[in-house]
Scaffold this motif. Structure first.
Motif, PDB file in Angstrom:
ATOM      1  N   ARG A  53     -28.876  15.891 -63.991  1.00 13.88           N
ATOM      2  CA  ARG A  53     -30.282  16.290 -64.166  1.00 13.88           C
ATOM      3  C   ARG A  53     -30.538  17.587 -63.395  1.00 13.88           C
ATOM      4  O   ARG A  53     -31.105  18.523 -63.920  1.00 13.88           O
ATOM      5  CB  ARG A  53     -31.202  15.163 -63.675  1.00 13.88           C
TER       6      ARG A  53
ATOM      7  N   ARG B 210     -29.797  18.287 -50.262  1.00 10.74           N
ATOM      8  CA  ARG B 210     -28.630  18.313 -49.387  1.00 10.74           C
ATOM      9  C   ARG B 210     -27.455  19.006 -50.084  1.00 10.74           C
ATOM     10  O   ARG B 210     -27.226  18.803 -51.272  1.00 10.74           O
ATOM     11  CB  ARG B 210     -28.223  16.887 -49.024  1.00 10.74           C
TER      12      ARG B 210
ATOM     13  N   TRP C  35     -34.809  12.883 -52.864  1.00  6.78           N
ATOM     14  CA  TRP C  35     -35.246  11.623 -52.255  1.00  6.78           C
ATOM     15  C   TRP C  35     -35.932  11.883 -50.911  1.00  6.78           C
ATOM     16  O   TRP C  35     -36.325  10.960 -50.220  1.00  6.78           O
ATOM     17  CB  TRP C  35     -34.074  10.657 -52.085  1.00  6.78           C
TER      18      TRP C  35
ATOM     19  N   LEU D 127     -30.552   4.264 -46.570  1.00 10.56           N
ATOM     20  CA  LEU D 127     -29.881   4.483 -47.857  1.00 10.56           C
ATOM     21  C   LEU D 127     -29.007   3.291 -48.219  1.00 10.56           C
ATOM     22  O   LEU D 127     -27.798   3.417 -48.356  1.00 10.56           O
ATOM     23  CB  LEU D 127     -29.038   5.766 -47.774  1.00 10.56           C
TER      24      LEU D 127
ATOM     25  N   PHE E  58     -30.684   6.008 -53.793  1.00 12.17           N
ATOM     26  CA  PHE E  58     -31.245   4.845 -53.102  1.00 12.17           C
ATOM     27  C   PHE E  58     -32.774   4.912 -53.066  1.00 12.17           C
ATOM     28  O   PHE E  58     -33.360   5.979 -53.216  1.00 12.17           O
ATOM     29  CB  PHE E  58     -30.685   4.800 -51.673  1.00 12.17           C
TER      30      PHE E  58
ATOM     31  N   ILE F 275     -24.077   8.655 -64.453  1.00 11.79           N
ATOM     32  CA  ILE F 275     -25.424   9.229 -64.409  1.00 11.79           C
ATOM     33  C   ILE F 275     -25.713   9.616 -62.968  1.00 11.79           C
ATOM     34  O   ILE F 275     -25.662   8.789 -62.065  1.00 11.79           O
ATOM     35  CB  ILE F 275     -26.473   8.223 -64.945  1.00 11.79           C
ATOM     36  N   GLY F 276     -25.983  10.908 -62.758  1.00 13.02           N
ATOM     37  CA  GLY F 276     -26.255  11.415 -61.415  1.00 13.02           C
ATOM     38  C   GLY F 276     -25.126  12.295 -60.924  1.00 13.02           C
ATOM     39  O   GLY F 276     -23.943  12.051 -61.229  1.00 13.02           O
TER      40      GLY F 276
ATOM     41  N   ASP G  18     -35.062   4.659 -64.006  1.00  7.51           N
ATOM     42  CA  ASP G  18     -36.101   4.117 -64.854  1.00  7.51           C
ATOM     43  C   ASP G  18     -35.898   4.663 -66.280  1.00  7.51           C
ATOM     44  O   ASP G  18     -36.752   5.351 -66.806  1.00  7.51           O
ATOM     45  CB  ASP G  18     -37.427   4.626 -64.251  1.00  7.51           C
TER      46      ASP G  18
ATOM     47  N   GLY H 210     -24.786   6.805 -60.345  1.00  6.99           N
ATOM     48  CA  GLY H 210     -24.720   7.473 -59.031  1.00  6.99           C
ATOM     49  C   GLY H 210     -26.106   7.982 -58.725  1.00  6.99           C
ATOM     50  O   GLY H 210     -26.297   9.162 -58.422  1.00  6.99           O
TER      51      GLY H 210
ATOM     52  N   SER I  66     -36.405  17.905 -57.592  1.00  2.00           N
ATOM     53  CA  SER I  66     -36.386  16.460 -57.357  1.00  2.00           C
ATOM     54  C   SER I  66     -35.470  16.118 -56.173  1.00  2.00           C
ATOM     55  O   SER I  66     -34.314  16.528 -56.143  1.00  2.00           O
ATOM     56  CB  SER I  66     -35.874  15.791 -58.640  1.00  2.00           C
TER      57      SER I  66
ATOM     58  N   VAL J  78     -17.120  10.841 -45.283  1.00  2.00           N
ATOM     59  CA  VAL J  78     -18.253  11.484 -44.617  1.00  2.00           C
ATOM     60  C   VAL J  78     -18.230  12.982 -44.926  1.00  2.00           C
ATOM     61  O   VAL J  78     -17.159  13.554 -45.162  1.00  2.00           O
ATOM     62  CB  VAL J  78     -18.205  11.199 -43.094  1.00  2.00           C
ATOM     63  N   ASP J  79     -19.418  13.598 -44.959  1.00  2.00           N
ATOM     64  CA  ASP J  79     -19.434  15.033 -45.242  1.00  2.00           C
ATOM     65  C   ASP J  79     -19.842  15.861 -44.025  1.00  2.00           C
ATOM     66  O   ASP J  79     -20.311  16.985 -44.158  1.00  2.00           O
ATOM     67  CB  ASP J  79     -20.302  15.348 -46.469  1.00  2.00           C
TER      68      ASP J  79
ATOM     69  N   TYR K 165     -16.913   3.004 -53.014  1.00  2.00           N
ATOM     70  CA  TYR K 165     -16.556   3.707 -54.253  1.00  2.00           C
ATOM     71  C   TYR K 165     -15.369   4.642 -54.004  1.00  2.00           C
ATOM     72  O   TYR K 165     -15.150   5.094 -52.863  1.00  2.00           O
ATOM     73  CB  TYR K 165     -17.763   4.465 -54.820  1.00  2.00           C
TER      74      TYR K 165
ATOM     75  N   SER L 235     -22.904  11.084 -53.668  1.00  2.00           N
ATOM     76  CA  SER L 235     -21.989   9.982 -53.981  1.00  2.00           C
ATOM     77  C   SER L 235     -21.184  10.310 -55.230  1.00  2.00           C
ATOM     78  O   SER L 235     -19.941  10.219 -55.237  1.00  2.00           O
ATOM     79  CB  SER L 235     -22.762   8.673 -54.211  1.00  2.00           C
TER      80      SER L 235
HETATM   81  P1  NAP Z   1     -28.875  11.150 -54.567  1.00  2.00           P
HETATM   82  O1  NAP Z   1     -28.528  12.299 -53.731  1.00  2.00           O
HETATM   83  O2  NAP Z   1     -30.273  10.657 -54.541  1.00  2.00           O
HETATM   84  O3  NAP Z   1     -28.428  11.502 -56.037  1.00  2.00           O
HETATM   85  C1  NAP Z   1     -28.874  10.757 -57.132  1.00  2.00           C
HETATM   86  C2  NAP Z   1     -28.461  11.454 -58.394  1.00  2.00           C
HETATM   87  O4  NAP Z   1     -28.914  10.685 -59.492  1.00  2.00           O
HETATM   88  C3  NAP Z   1     -29.102  12.822 -58.530  1.00  2.00           C
HETATM   89  O5  NAP Z   1     -28.208  13.671 -59.171  1.00  2.00           O
HETATM   90  C4  NAP Z   1     -30.307  12.520 -59.402  1.00  2.00           C
HETATM   91  O6  NAP Z   1     -30.793  13.631 -60.115  1.00  2.00           O
HETATM   92  C5  NAP Z   1     -29.716  11.490 -60.339  1.00  2.00           C
HETATM   93  N1  NAP Z   1     -30.734  10.676 -60.945  1.00  2.00           N
HETATM   94  C6  NAP Z   1     -31.583   9.814 -60.333  1.00  2.00           C
HETATM   95  N2  NAP Z   1     -32.383   9.239 -61.244  1.00  2.00           N
HETATM   96  C7  NAP Z   1     -32.023   9.741 -62.449  1.00  2.00           C
HETATM   97  C8  NAP Z   1     -32.496   9.558 -63.760  1.00  2.00           C
HETATM   98  N3  NAP Z   1     -33.510   8.728 -64.019  1.00  2.00           N
HETATM   99  N4  NAP Z   1     -31.918  10.256 -64.753  1.00  2.00           N
HETATM  100  C9  NAP Z   1     -30.905  11.106 -64.489  1.00  2.00           C
HETATM  101  N5  NAP Z   1     -30.413  11.330 -63.270  1.00  2.00           N
HETATM  102  C10 NAP Z   1     -30.974  10.651 -62.263  1.00  2.00           C
HETATM  103  O7  NAP Z   1     -27.982   9.859 -54.220  1.00  2.00           O
HETATM  104  P2  NAP Z   1     -26.519   9.811 -53.578  1.00  2.00           P
HETATM  105  O8  NAP Z   1     -25.623  10.740 -54.257  1.00  2.00           O
HETATM  106  O9  NAP Z   1     -26.135   8.385 -53.506  1.00  2.00           O
HETATM  107  O10 NAP Z   1     -26.753  10.375 -52.121  1.00  2.00           O
HETATM  108  C11 NAP Z   1     -27.856   9.951 -51.330  1.00  2.00           C
HETATM  109  C12 NAP Z   1     -27.686  10.451 -49.934  1.00  2.00           C
HETATM  110  O11 NAP Z   1     -26.723   9.639 -49.295  1.00  2.00           O
HETATM  111  C13 NAP Z   1     -27.168  11.860 -49.793  1.00  2.00           C
HETATM  112  O12 NAP Z   1     -28.140  12.849 -49.909  1.00  2.00           O
HETATM  113  C14 NAP Z   1     -26.564  11.808 -48.407  1.00  2.00           C
HETATM  114  O13 NAP Z   1     -27.556  11.953 -47.422  1.00  2.00           O
HETATM  115  C15 NAP Z   1     -26.013  10.404 -48.373  1.00  2.00           C
HETATM  116  N6  NAP Z   1     -24.596  10.418 -48.783  1.00  2.00           N
HETATM  117  C16 NAP Z   1     -23.717  10.971 -47.938  1.00  2.00           C
HETATM  118  C17 NAP Z   1     -22.418  11.000 -48.274  1.00  2.00           C
HETATM  119  C18 NAP Z   1     -21.459  11.571 -47.328  1.00  2.00           C
HETATM  120  O14 NAP Z   1     -21.651  11.710 -46.166  1.00  2.00           O
HETATM  121  N7  NAP Z   1     -20.350  11.928 -47.790  1.00  2.00           N
HETATM  122  C19 NAP Z   1     -21.971  10.510 -49.479  1.00  2.00           C
HETATM  123  C20 NAP Z   1     -22.875   9.933 -50.314  1.00  2.00           C
HETATM  124  C21 NAP Z   1     -24.199   9.895 -49.965  1.00  2.00           C
HETATM  125  P3  NAP Z   1     -31.846  14.636 -59.428  1.00  2.00           P
HETATM  126  O15 NAP Z   1     -31.058  15.450 -58.477  1.00  2.00           O
HETATM  127  O16 NAP Z   1     -32.416  15.385 -60.563  1.00  2.00           O
HETATM  128  O17 NAP Z   1     -32.860  13.776 -58.731  1.00  2.00           O
END
Ligand code: NAP
Length: 645
Positions: free
Chosen positions: A343, A444, A609, A280, A495, A318-319, A287, A492, A607, A192-193, A187, A323
């Protein structure tokens, strides 16, 4: 004019001074003290006296900083005039190393515990994590094959170390190339963070990273290069997905069923299995009623559809997790209207250099100050992870409600709130929407260079915090009845992190199915092994994730070290397999669960993961990085039932 194209032997004083201006003092002084053997370079009054991601100066005031840089200048000039080769890392003796470590950690802990870890992190003695044994010496005539599932970051580390020990290794990778998450996540804005000094293998350090936090392509190239340099590609079968893994009770071996991209199936036998499938990589679609009704293009961040041109389009995201926070500022430059559905707001950590290239001064320092890159790696480890743990820990006497878990945690909350206030202050309504109402470390952190606030305050970007009621043919309807009409929806939404090892079928002793056994609540001993599944090892398994922004590569290297140790025991003793004892596994998990409930992420109701459907924190490691390293040093056979051939 400083000339950063010259290296130390020919660099003039001006170049030295200009480069040193950009040096991180807690890394610079120990590096130079080690190179010169001069303890005067690490005086107590110049120790870093505060730790935390928020303070890159390590709490050193302007006078201390200029004194430190002046000391460093004299030392570096001396090294130059002596003709020292900057690529040779100095090897301090035990006592001197202890003094260096005491300095670098601000004198705040019993450094003896960290000495061996530091030696590895500094790569003293040239890759001290190399296995000190070879299969040919231990069991030359015994056929022993290890199947590794996945050629992402963890799988490559495992393949490398097992190959170093002379093992027969086959890596089964569902994708067409190595890289795992860095291959799949393409995307816009993906990077990396964690500083690349730390987000890199100890055995493949680079002093020429182009960016502080590398972008996806740079990282993918890094993992490709590691595979290439270490001859790993020959051992990888690409486009080969493992569908099931089954233990043969009589033969005490594993059978892996695979299917390739043309649908051809094959069974592969192995004495041990290493699952390196990541946590991930199975996208989670929300849902929300009506998701399938939307008539325009819709895709998940980890399955980015580059054929969809976002230019001039109305786009919903959304999200607002890690990411989304990366791609939203990038796509906002293209879209006509961008509607961001949040959210839960995230806590943002200021990182002004987040997307910057590394400047010529720091590149020069990394090339020319002996040991600087390694000490810088240690400093990142210390200031962004180990030193942060107390701020994430619950003080039972602290009454902060949902907002904070201790005085230190509340201090952090105030600092981070101040950052958001500074960024969104002109827009009080928006500010209220973006300030989290939960304790820092419950989710995080997201790194930010100001792009988040700039983007959300654009006229063509709207932040929506009303609950989403449904997706319709034409857009997203919120609970207040408003239909946000859009052309494209991007999820967004993260996982399916709790579905460890899904959708692979894993069958252990006596036909025991792993997923039935876990019943949605994955657990393991050290996150690596579990009873009933002999010689089955997991990398990045249950409770090996980190909330404090450490490097998951560190964990993988610890896990790989442990797995290599287990295989050594198998070869030394002639045992067919080892199966962890249930009581060892259970006691370990009780300890993990109890400690997770003492951490911000464990007690928070926000909320994330990190928790599975049972409410248990199944993802996170709640102790220090040192403790994980210590626990994975040396497998104890007394923890296992040993199965003879
Ligand atoms: P995520 O942290 O799980 O974020 C998902 C987002 O979607 C959250 O804002 C969540 O809201 C929202 N969401 C989920 N279901 C929803 C629903 N039904 N309605 C509305 N909003 C909803 O996923 P991610 O951003 O892909 O990141 C996952 C993990 O991957 C990170 O925590 C990190 O460990 C890793 N990651 C790392 C990097 C990096 O190193 N740069 C980059 C990307 C990802 P809520 O917060 O309310 O649940």
């Amino acid at each position: 004019m400083p000339d950063f194209s010259t290296d130390l032997p020919s660099a003039d004083d001006e170049t030295l001074r200009a480069a040193l201006e950009q040096a991180e003092i807690p890394a610079l002084l120990p590096a130079l003290a080690a190179a010169t053997g001069d303890v005067a370079l690490i005086p107590d009054h110049l120790r870093p006296n505060t730790v935390g991601m928020m303070d890159p100066t390590a709490g050193l005031g302007p006078e201390q900083q200029s004194e430190a840089r002046a000391l460093a200048f004299e030392a570096l000039r001396k090294l130059r005039d002596q003709g020292v080769d900057p690529s040779v890392d100095p090897v301090p003796d035990e006592d001197f190393l202890r003094r260096l470590l005491t300095y670098a950690t601000g004198g705040s802990l019993d450094v003896d515990d960290y000495m061996d870890l530091l030696r590895e992190e500094l790569n003293i003695g040239g890759d001290p994590r190399t296995p000190q044994w070879r299969k040919d010496e231990l069991a030359p005539d015994r056929p022993f094959r290890v199947a590794i599932i996945g050629a992402g970051m963890s799988g490559l580390a495992a393949a490398h170390r097992l190959r170093q020990a002379g093992l027969d290794v086959v890596v089964l990778e569902k994708n067409h190339d190595v890289g795992g998450t860095w291959l799949e996540n393409v995307y816009p804005g993906c990077r990396v963070d964690v500083s690349n000094l730390f987000y890199s293998y100890s055995f493949a350090q680079r002093n020429d990273w182009p960016e502080h936090f590398s972008s996806q392509q740079v990282l993918l190239d890094y993992f490709r290069a590691v595979a290439e340099t270490n001859g790993l590609r020959d051992h990888i079968r690409f486009d080969t997905e493992v569908t099931s893994v089954e233990f043969d009770d009589a033969a005490r071996t594993w059978t892996l069923q695979t299917v390739d991209k043309d649908g051809r199936e094959e069974a592969i036998e192995a004495n041990a299995v290493v699952s390196a499938v990541g946590q991930l990589n199975r996208p989670s679609l929300p849902d929300i009623p009506g998701v399938e009704r939307f008539e325009g293009p819709a895709f998940h961040s980890a399955r980015w559809d580059h054929s969809v041109d976002l230019a001039g389009k109305r786009v919903a995201v959304i999200g607002t997790g890690a990411s989304a926070a990366q791609f939203i500022p990038v796509i906002a430059e293209q879209t006509a209207e961008l509607t961001v559905f949040q959210r839960t707001p995230a806590w943002f950590i200021p990182a002004p250099n987040y997307t910057d290239e590394i400047g010529p001064e720091v590149r020069w320092l990394r090339r020319n100050v002996p040991g600087y890159t390694h000490w810088n790696r240690f400093w990142v480890f210390w200031r962004s992870v180990e030193g942060m743990m107390p701020m994430a820990t619950v003080d039972p006497d602290w009454d902060g409600g949902e907002l904070s878990v201790s005085a230190g945690n509340d201090f952090m909350r105030q600092m981070l709130t101040g950052y958001l206030q500074a960024q969104f202050g002109a827009n009080p309504e928006l500010l209220e929407q973006v300030v989290p109402q939960y304790a820092p470390f419950s989710k995080r952190f997201i790194l930010d260079n100001g792009a988040w606030a700039t983007t959300l305050q654009r006229d063509d970007v709207q932040l929506v915090t009303d609950r989403i009621a449904e997706v319709t043919e034409h857009g997203v309807r919120t609970a207040d009845g408003t239909l946000h009409e859009v052309d494209v929806i991007i999820y967004g939404t993260g996982f399916k992190a709790s579905d460890f090892l899904m959708p692979m079928k894993v069958v252990g002793r006596n036909g025991n199915d792993l997923h039935e056994h876990w019943a949605g609540d994955a657990r393991a001993y050290l996150g690596i092994v579990l009873p009933g599944f002999p010689n089955f090892f997991m990398l990045y398994g249950p409770n090996t994730n980190i909330v404090v922004n450490g490097s998951i590569i560190y964990f993988s290297e610890c896990e790989v070290h442990y797995v290599v140790g287990c295989i050594r025991k198998l070869l030394e003793t002639g045992a067919a397999a080892i199966d962890p004892k249930p009581d060892v596994h259970d006691e370990y998990n009780e300890r993990i669960d109890a400690q997770n409930l003492k951490m911000a992420w464990g007690v928070s109701s926000v909320s994330t993961w990190y928790k599975n459907a049972t409410g248990r924190t199944a993802q996170n490691w709640p102790f220090s990085l040192l403790e994980y390293w210590q626990q994975t040093r040396e497998p104890e056979l007394t923890d296992y039932e040993v199965l003879q051939p």
